[in-house]
Design a protein around this motif. Structure first.
Motif, short mmCIF file in Angstrom:
data_model
loop_
_atom_site.label_atom_id
_atom_site.label_comp_id
_atom_site.label_asym_id
_atom_site.label_seq_id
_atom_site.Cartn_x
_atom_site.Cartn_y
_atom_site.Cartn_z
N ALA A 79 4.97 -4.66 -13.04
CA ALA A 79 4.48 -3.41 -12.44
C ALA A 79 3.97 -3.66 -11.02
CB ALA A 79 3.38 -2.81 -13.31
N LEU A 80 3.25 -4.76 -10.84
CA LEU A 80 2.75 -5.09 -9.49
C LEU A 80 3.91 -5.34 -8.53
CD1 LEU A 80 -0.29 -7.39 -10.38
CD2 LEU A 80 -0.37 -5.10 -9.37
N ILE A 83 5.28 -1.96 -7.54
CA ILE A 83 4.38 -1.31 -6.57
C ILE A 83 4.63 -1.90 -5.18
CG2 ILE A 83 1.97 -1.11 -5.83
CD1 ILE A 83 1.28 -0.88 -8.88
N GLU A 84 4.73 -3.23 -5.12
CA GLU A 84 4.97 -3.89 -3.83
C GLU A 84 6.30 -3.48 -3.24
OE1 GLU A 84 5.73 -8.39 -2.33
OE2 GLU A 84 3.98 -8.08 -3.63
N SER A 87 6.20 0.30 -2.23
CA SER A 87 5.30 0.60 -1.11
C SER A 87 5.85 0.10 0.21
CB SER A 87 3.92 -0.02 -1.36
OG SER A 87 3.96 -1.43 -1.18
#
Length: 92
Positions: A79-80, A83-84, A87
Motif C-alpha cells: 500500500a505504501l 501511495i508513493e 503521488s
C-alpha cells in the motif's frame, strides 16, 4: 460479483485458502512429515504421542500468527508503494 471491500467485510476473502506452494520439495516434506507422525504413533505410548501432537499444534498456532503478521506487513508495504507511485513523489 462482490467487490474486494465487500469480500473483506463479509469475511469471504481468505487469501491463505488459495496458497499452494509450487516448490517440488514441499510435497516431499509434507509426505515425510506424515510418515514420521505415523511412525511416532506406532512407537510411542498414547500419552507420549499426545504430548508430541500438542507441541505440533502449538507450533502450528505460532506459525499461523507469524504468517498473518507477515501478510499484514507485506500488505502495508504494498500500500505504501502504491501511495508513493500514485503521488509521483519520491520519499527518502
Amino acid at each position: 460479483m462482490e467487490s474486494m471491500i465487500e469480500k473483506i467485510y463479509n469475511g469471504s476473502l481468505q487469501p491463505d485458502a488459495y496458497i499452494n506452494p509450487q516448490d517440488p520439495e514441499y510435497r516431499k516434506l509434507t509426505k515425510k512429515t506424515s510418515d514420521l507422525m505415523e511412525e511416532c504413533q506406532k512407537r510411542f505410548s498414547e500419552s507420549d504421542f499426545s504430548f508430541i501432537e500438542e507441541i505440533i499444534d502449538l507450533y502450528g498456532k505460532t506459525y499461523s500468527m507469524h504468517s498473518t503478521a507477515s501478510f499484514v506487513h507485506g500488505f502495508k508495504i504494498g500500500a505504501l508503494m502504491m501511495i508513493e507511485v500514485l503521488s509521483g513523489k519520491e520519499q527518502t
